[in-house]
Structure formats: C-alpha cells, structure tokens
Design a protein around this motif. Structure first.
Motif, PDB file in Angstrom:
ATOM      1  N   ASP A   1       0.827  -1.209   0.000  1.00 55.72           N
ATOM      2  CA  ASP A   1       0.000   0.000   0.000  1.00 55.72           C
ATOM      3  C   ASP A   1       0.865   1.264   0.000  1.00 55.72           C
ATOM      4  OD1 ASP A   1      -2.453  -1.204  -0.249  1.00 55.72           O
ATOM      5  OD2 ASP A   1      -2.967  -1.111   1.881  1.00 55.72           O
ATOM      6  N   VAL A   2       2.110   1.160   0.508  1.00 50.34           N
ATOM      7  CA  VAL A   2       3.032   2.317   0.452  1.00 50.34           C
ATOM      8  C   VAL A   2       3.249   2.707  -1.011  1.00 50.34           C
ATOM      9  CG1 VAL A   2       5.400   3.083   0.943  1.00 50.34           C
ATOM     10  CG2 VAL A   2       4.164   1.684   2.618  1.00 50.34           C
ATOM     11  N   PHE A   3       3.365   1.690  -1.875  1.00 51.22           N
ATOM     12  CA  PHE A   3       3.506   1.936  -3.321  1.00 51.22           C
ATOM     13  C   PHE A   3       2.159   2.300  -3.949  1.00 51.22           C
ATOM     14  CE2 PHE A   3       3.126  -0.135  -7.557  1.00 51.22           C
ATOM     15  CZ  PHE A   3       3.988   0.678  -8.265  1.00 51.22           C
ATOM     16  N   ARG A   4       1.128   1.516  -3.630  1.00 51.48           N
ATOM     17  CA  ARG A   4      -0.199   1.756  -4.231  1.00 51.48           C
ATOM     18  C   ARG A   4      -0.684   3.172  -3.940  1.00 51.48           C
ATOM     19  NH1 ARG A   4      -1.512  -3.191  -1.424  1.00 51.48           N
ATOM     20  NH2 ARG A   4      -1.487  -4.999  -2.821  1.00 51.48           N
ATOM     21  N   GLN A   5      -0.452   3.636  -2.720  1.00 58.69           N
ATOM     22  CA  GLN A   5      -1.037   4.918  -2.277  1.00 58.69           C
ATOM     23  C   GLN A   5      -0.004   6.025  -2.145  1.00 58.69           C
ATOM     24  OE1 GLN A   5      -3.131   3.930   1.377  1.00 58.69           O
ATOM     25  NE2 GLN A   5      -4.143   2.173   0.450  1.00 58.69           N
ATOM     26  N   ASN A   6       1.209   5.807  -2.675  1.00 64.17           N
ATOM     27  CA  ASN A   6       2.299   6.809  -2.600  1.00 64.17           C
ATOM     28  C   ASN A   6       2.502   7.333  -1.179  1.00 64.17           C
ATOM     29  OD1 ASN A   6       2.615   6.771  -5.462  1.00 64.17           O
ATOM     30  ND2 ASN A   6       0.789   8.066  -5.604  1.00 64.17           N
ATOM     31  N   LEU A   7       2.700   6.403  -0.240  1.00 60.96           N
ATOM     32  CA  LEU A   7       2.794   6.811   1.163  1.00 60.96           C
ATOM     33  C   LEU A   7       4.226   7.058   1.620  1.00 60.96           C
ATOM     34  CD1 LEU A   7       0.166   4.362   2.752  1.00 60.96           C
ATOM     35  CD2 LEU A   7      -0.158   6.746   2.071  1.00 60.96           C
ATOM     36  N   GLY A   8       5.207   6.728   0.761  1.00 59.98           N
ATOM     37  CA  GLY A   8       6.594   6.932   1.202  1.00 59.98           C
ATOM     38  C   GLY A   8       7.533   5.997   0.464  1.00 59.98           C
ATOM     39  N   ASN A   9       8.594   5.583   1.174  1.00 56.25           N
ATOM     40  CA  ASN A   9       9.633   4.774   0.552  1.00 56.25           C
ATOM     41  C   ASN A   9       9.333   3.279   0.743  1.00 56.25           C
ATOM     42  OD1 ASN A   9      12.113   3.267   0.216  1.00 56.25           O
ATOM     43  ND2 ASN A   9      13.140   5.262   0.090  1.00 56.25           N
ATOM     44  N   VAL A  10       9.083   2.618  -0.387  1.00 57.50           N
ATOM     45  CA  VAL A  10       8.708   1.202  -0.369  1.00 57.50           C
ATOM     46  C   VAL A  10       9.789   0.353   0.295  1.00 57.50           C
ATOM     47  CG1 VAL A  10       8.258  -0.803  -1.858  1.00 57.50           C
ATOM     48  CG2 VAL A  10       7.319   1.437  -2.455  1.00 57.50           C
ATOM     49  N   LYS A  11      11.037   0.616  -0.074  1.00 51.95           N
ATOM     50  CA  LYS A  11      12.113  -0.250   0.424  1.00 51.95           C
ATOM     51  C   LYS A  11      12.332  -0.079   1.929  1.00 51.95           C
ATOM     52  CE  LYS A  11      16.072  -1.040  -1.312  1.00 51.95           C
ATOM     53  NZ  LYS A  11      17.304  -0.607  -2.005  1.00 51.95           N
ATOM     54  N   VAL A  12      12.130   1.119   2.426  1.00 45.15           N
ATOM     55  CA  VAL A  12      12.253   1.342   3.878  1.00 45.15           C
ATOM     56  C   VAL A  12      11.199   0.494   4.607  1.00 45.15           C
ATOM     57  CG1 VAL A  12      11.975   3.061   5.717  1.00 45.15           C
ATOM     58  CG2 VAL A  12      13.290   3.633   3.659  1.00 45.15           C
ATOM     59  N   ALA A  13       9.983   0.490   4.059  1.00 45.69           N
ATOM     60  CA  ALA A  13       8.901  -0.289   4.677  1.00 45.69           C
ATOM     61  C   ALA A  13       9.224  -1.786   4.636  1.00 45.69           C
ATOM     62  CB  ALA A  13       7.583  -0.001   3.955  1.00 45.69           C
ATOM     63  N   TYR A  14       9.652  -2.284   3.470  1.00 49.79           N
ATOM     64  CA  TYR A  14       9.923  -3.720   3.321  1.00 49.79           C
ATOM     65  C   TYR A  14      11.120  -4.133   4.180  1.00 49.79           C
ATOM     66  CZ  TYR A  14       6.672  -4.232  -0.677  1.00 49.79           C
ATOM     67  OH  TYR A  14       5.563  -4.285  -1.492  1.00 49.79           O
ATOM     68  N   GLN A  15      12.127  -3.248   4.284  1.00 51.78           N
ATOM     69  CA  GLN A  15      13.295  -3.535   5.134  1.00 51.78           C
ATOM     70  C   GLN A  15      12.854  -3.654   6.599  1.00 51.78           C
ATOM     71  OE1 GLN A  15      16.820  -3.912   4.149  1.00 51.78           O
ATOM     72  NE2 GLN A  15      16.707  -4.786   6.211  1.00 51.78           N
ATOM     73  N   GLU A  16      11.914  -2.805   6.992  1.00 52.21           N
ATOM     74  CA  GLU A  16      11.408  -2.855   8.374  1.00 52.21           C
ATOM     75  C   GLU A  16      10.712  -4.203   8.639  1.00 52.21           C
ATOM     76  OE1 GLU A  16      11.961  -0.892  10.866  1.00 52.21           O
ATOM     77  OE2 GLU A  16      10.558  -1.854  12.265  1.00 52.21           O
ATOM     78  N   ILE A  17       9.968  -4.683   7.633  1.00 53.93           N
ATOM     79  CA  ILE A  17       9.323  -6.006   7.793  1.00 53.93           C
ATOM     80  C   ILE A  17      10.398  -7.085   7.940  1.00 53.93           C
ATOM     81  CG2 ILE A  17       7.852  -7.772   6.683  1.00 53.93           C
ATOM     82  CD1 ILE A  17       6.294  -5.328   7.726  1.00 53.93           C
ATOM     83  N   LEU A  18      11.424  -7.042   7.090  1.00 53.10           N
ATOM     84  CA  LEU A  18      12.492  -8.055   7.191  1.00 53.10           C
ATOM     85  C   LEU A  18      13.158  -7.993   8.570  1.00 53.10           C
ATOM     86  CD1 LEU A  18      14.256 -10.317   6.061  1.00 53.10           C
ATOM     87  CD2 LEU A  18      15.754  -8.556   5.066  1.00 53.10           C
ATOM     88  N   ASN A  19      13.470  -6.778   9.044  1.00 53.64           N
ATOM     89  CA  ASN A  19      14.106  -6.644  10.360  1.00 53.64           C
ATOM     90  C   ASN A  19      13.258  -7.308  11.444  1.00 53.64           C
ATOM     91  OD1 ASN A  19      16.006  -5.126   9.033  1.00 53.64           O
ATOM     92  ND2 ASN A  19      15.327  -3.146   9.849  1.00 53.64           N
ATOM     93  N   ARG A  20      11.934  -7.084  11.362  1.00 54.61           N
ATOM     94  CA  ARG A  20      11.084  -7.630  12.420  1.00 54.61           C
ATOM     95  C   ARG A  20      10.940  -9.146  12.279  1.00 54.61           C
ATOM     96  NH1 ARG A  20       6.598  -3.279  14.266  1.00 54.61           N
ATOM     97  NH2 ARG A  20       7.667  -1.460  13.460  1.00 54.61           N
ATOM     98  N   VAL A  21      10.898  -9.623  11.024  1.00 51.85           N
ATOM     99  CA  VAL A  21      10.829 -11.071  10.798  1.00 51.85           C
ATOM    100  C   VAL A  21      12.061 -11.755  11.395  1.00 51.85           C
ATOM    101  CG1 VAL A  21      11.027 -12.826   8.958  1.00 51.85           C
ATOM    102  CG2 VAL A  21       9.306 -11.032   8.770  1.00 51.85           C
ATOM    103  N   LEU A  22      13.202 -11.098  11.271  1.00 48.68           N
ATOM    104  CA  LEU A  22      14.466 -11.699  11.743  1.00 48.68           C
ATOM    105  C   LEU A  22      14.685 -11.531  13.248  1.00 48.68           C
ATOM    106  CD1 LEU A  22      16.852 -10.639   8.833  1.00 48.68           C
ATOM    107  CD2 LEU A  22      15.872 -12.908   9.256  1.00 48.68           C
ATOM    108  N   LYS A  23      13.785 -10.775  13.925  1.00 49.78           N
ATOM    109  CA  LYS A  23      13.949 -10.519  15.375  1.00 49.78           C
ATOM    110  C   LYS A  23      13.825 -11.783  16.204  1.00 49.78           C
ATOM    111  CE  LYS A  23      13.027  -5.783  16.519  1.00 49.78           C
ATOM    112  NZ  LYS A  23      11.986  -4.786  16.577  1.00 49.78           N
TER     113      LYS A  23
END
Ligand code: TMP
Length: 236
Positions: free
Chosen positions: A214-236
């Motif tokens: 939705d960050v991409f769909r709705q132009n909410l910001g930086n897609v990669k920053v959002a996806y990196q945050e998901i990866l960081n939390r998955v790896l926690k």
C-alpha cells in the motif's frame, strides 16, 4: 543447481527450469505493480527483501506442519522450489477490513473482523482477478472436488493463525494476505508463490503505519524502507 531455460515470467518473479524436472528456480524481481499493472514501478533491492522475507515465513510455516514448495534459498534473490501445477485460485484471508472488502461491501476501513474471513479470487489478470464462490470454482474446474476447496480454506486459516501470532510478537498487525497453492507430482497440495509485503498488508500495532505494498499503491513513502522494516522484524 543452475538456471536453465526460462519457464514463466510473472509480475514479481521469473521461473527457470533446472537439470531436475521436478525442481525450478524462482527469481524475485524488483518490479512492483498495482491495480493489475495499471501502476508500475521498480525498486532496486525489493526482490532481495521479498526473497528473504518469504523464505523465512515459508520455513516458519514448514516448522508448523504446512507443506510448501520451498526447497531452499539459493542466494539473495533466488529460491530452489518444487515444481507444482498452480491452482488458479488466489486464497485471501482477512483479519481487518480494508482494500477491496471495504470498497465492495462498505464495511468501515479498519474494522476488526469477528473471524478470519477467507475469500477465493480467480487468478486471471485479463479479468482483474474476480471474486469466486465455491460453485464458481467447481463449475470452472479450478479444483477437482469440494474437499479441495475445504482444504484450501483450512490451510488459509491455519497459515493465518501461525503468521498472526508470529507478527503480533513483532508488534505488527497482519491485516490480510493472499496465498497460492499448487499440486505436486504426487497430488499433494503445497503452499506456493510467496508471502511478502507484496502479498500481505502489515500495519504497525503502535503507530498504525502501513508497511506493505500500500506504500507503493497509495504513494505513502519509501517502499524499500517499509519492506526492510518487515524483514528486520521477521528476523527478530
Ligand atoms: P484486496 O483488498 O485488494 O482484495 O487484497 C487483499 C490482500 O490480498 C492484500 O494483502 C493484497 C493481496 N492480494 C494480492 O497480493 N494479489 C492479488 O491479486 C489480490 C487480489 C490480493
């Protein structure tokens, strides 16, 4: 295992044959599409993030007894996978109303649903992936029997329970997601495709920030920053 001829190019991944007829290599692309490719983009490194996230989540699901097509991650953006015949039904599971559910039925955005809602959509871009009921699935021969539909619903709910619990511990609401299944050469139904911020909605439990496509769909910001945050939390 090395890539041989290209078998299929989709919107987010390319599939290659290998020396083994039962195994394929899946390459995660940097391309992003929304609204059935009405909107297109490319984020360098997005494929790597999704490959890593999806590998972790498939391994988690395998540990909980869900059979998947994943053999192993080969490198940053390639997976070795079992060849399956993809069932042309997209299984969507929703915990919170948003997206097409709110548009179609007028349910208020953000409503917590009383139970995990499972929906089927026809995997057919040319028709914009229309919603299906059980009889449509049987009439269209998308599955062999009603028991396969029951199994898709059971698997969707089971995957939801496992992932929801996993993400709550990481302060993320799993709002909804889409999964695909395939049938292997022995007739087993395996989880296929990917599970990533391209195919799920994640809302931060503390800030409500959207950390998915939705960050991409709705132009909410930086897609990669959002996806990196998901990866960081998955790896926690
Ligand atoms: P929707 O609200 O647009 O129907 O999407 C529900 C969830 O399923 C959302 O997490 C996005 C995902 N999804 C896909 O990944 N691909 C699709 O083709 C569709 C229809 C949904």
């Amino acid at each position: 295992m090395i890539k041989q001829e290209l078998l299929h190019e989709g919107k987010a991944k390319v599939l290659y044959k290998t020396q083994d007829k039962n195994l394929l290599i899946s390459e995660f692309k940097d391309d992003l599409t929304a609204g059935n490719a009405a909107k297109k983009g490319n984020e360098k490194g997005k494929g790597i993030l999704n490959c890593k996230i999806s590998t972790q989540l498939f391994e988690l699901l395998e540990k909980h007894g869900i059979k998947t097509h994943l053999v192993k991650m080969l490198n940053d953006n390639h997976q070795l996978i079992k060849k399956v015949d993809i069932i042309m039904i997209e299984v969507v599971v929703r915990n919170i109303a948003t997206g097409s559910l709110t548009k179609r039925l007028g349910v208020e955005d953000g409503t917590v649903l009383p139970f995990a809602l499972v929906e089927f959509y026809y995997k057919e871009d040319a028709l914009n992936d229309p919603i299906l009921n059980d009889e449509h699935c049987i009439m269209m021969d998308l599955v062999k029997s009603e028991s396969d539909l029951k199994e898709l619903k059971r698997l969707g709910r089971e995957i939801n329970s496992i992932l929801k619990m996993f993400f709550v511990k990481r302060r993320l609401n799993l709002v909804d997601f889409k999964v695909e299944f395939g049938v292997d050469n022995r007739g087993n139904i395996l989880l296929a495709d990917e599970i990533s911020p391209d195919s799920c909605r994640f809302w931060d439990m503390d800030t409500n920030e959207k950390l998915d496509k939705d960050v991409f769909r709705q132009n909410l910001g930086n897609v990669k920053v959002a996806y990196q945050e998901i990866l960081n939390r998955v790896l926690k």
